[in-house]
Scaffold this motif. Sequence first.
Motif, PDB file in Angstrom:
ATOM      1  N   LEU A  10      -3.556   0.183   6.465  1.00 57.76           N
ATOM      2  CA  LEU A  10      -3.163   1.580   6.430  1.00 57.76           C
ATOM      3  C   LEU A  10      -3.813   2.353   7.573  1.00 57.76           C
ATOM      4  CD1 LEU A  10      -1.510   3.707   5.105  1.00 57.76           C
ATOM      5  CD2 LEU A  10      -3.199   3.892   3.296  1.00 57.76           C
ATOM      6  N   ASN A  66      -5.217   5.774  -0.820  1.00 62.57           N
ATOM      7  CA  ASN A  66      -4.263   4.668  -0.919  1.00 62.57           C
ATOM      8  C   ASN A  66      -4.035   4.310  -2.378  1.00 62.57           C
ATOM      9  OD1 ASN A  66      -2.728   2.281  -0.099  1.00 62.57           O
ATOM     10  ND2 ASN A  66      -4.498   1.161  -0.866  1.00 62.57           N
ATOM     11  N   TYR A  87       0.848  -1.184   0.000  1.00 66.85           N
ATOM     12  CA  TYR A  87       0.000   0.000   0.000  1.00 66.85           C
ATOM     13  C   TYR A  87       0.889   1.241   0.000  1.00 66.85           C
ATOM     14  CZ  TYR A  87       1.098   0.383   4.992  1.00 66.85           C
ATOM     15  OH  TYR A  87       1.752   0.489   6.193  1.00 66.85           O
TER      16      TYR A  87
END
Length: 306
Positions: A297, A272, A194
């Motif tokens: 995240l 993201n 990510y």
Amino acid sequence: MSDESSTSAQLADTAFARRGLLKRTALVAGIAAGAATLAARPEAALAADGDPLELGSGNEADSTTTLRIGGDSGGAAPALALENADGPSLKLQPLSAVWPGQLDVGEMVGTDLGPLVGVDLPGGATTTYLATGADLASMPTPFATAPVRRLDLRTAAGRAAVIRRSSANALTAGGKLAAGQWIDIGLAVTGDDYALQAVFANLTVTGAAANGFAALYPPGVRPVASTINYVKGQTLANFAFVAAGVVQGYHTVRLYSSSEAWFLLDVSGGVNVGNSLTPLSQAARAKGGRAALIGKLRKALSAAVG
């Protein structure tokens, strides 16, 4: 033979020939009608020559196989028709527990990002998304999260996210950002699958020693535009949507102030971007796919820096 007898014989022959022609015409018409009836009748879908398709198992079709479901009705097309007379063989099969990540030409599988298909491009066979021809795993995905305070210059603990500063004197003894100085604020640790491209943030200024402005931006050259303008002693907040950079293994934003002041930074979401150049692996999808990446995240945003 008299002329009258000859004429009668000719008429009889003509009538007989006409009856024969009508019979032959009727026979041809009957055959054509039967053929039309046969053509309109849906054929059995074949997995291999002579074998029916079976749900829940592997099925292969050669280039002559025709699959029709629903049949023509009143001139309307069938609900589903699949014909592949000249193209590559088609394969219909459930997705196995582990797949190689590259589909053969004509193969299709479903994923949490949409259907994948194997196609033949000028550069060779490749796997891509059926609807877009783009790798959705690498496209920006905005997400929201519970507000997380990443900076509070009023306390030592709130200053822990400061991972780099413009000079040793960028922060005063009381923790204020000095006039004309900047600090880099670590937001989330970087990951292999990510990337935090941007954040939704709320910047608060308080206890300013003089009128001034502050700018929130990705590490690099400071932009001309300001994020917030304030007056001496005023407490003021402003929303910002700002790109992030990477500093010392952290997704980071930079804060500059023209006057001495305390600052607070709360993050409530971001954008993201998947790092993978290929579609999500089976292992990633088994762990929750894109939703799992966003979850990682969010966790990184709430974790302590350092």
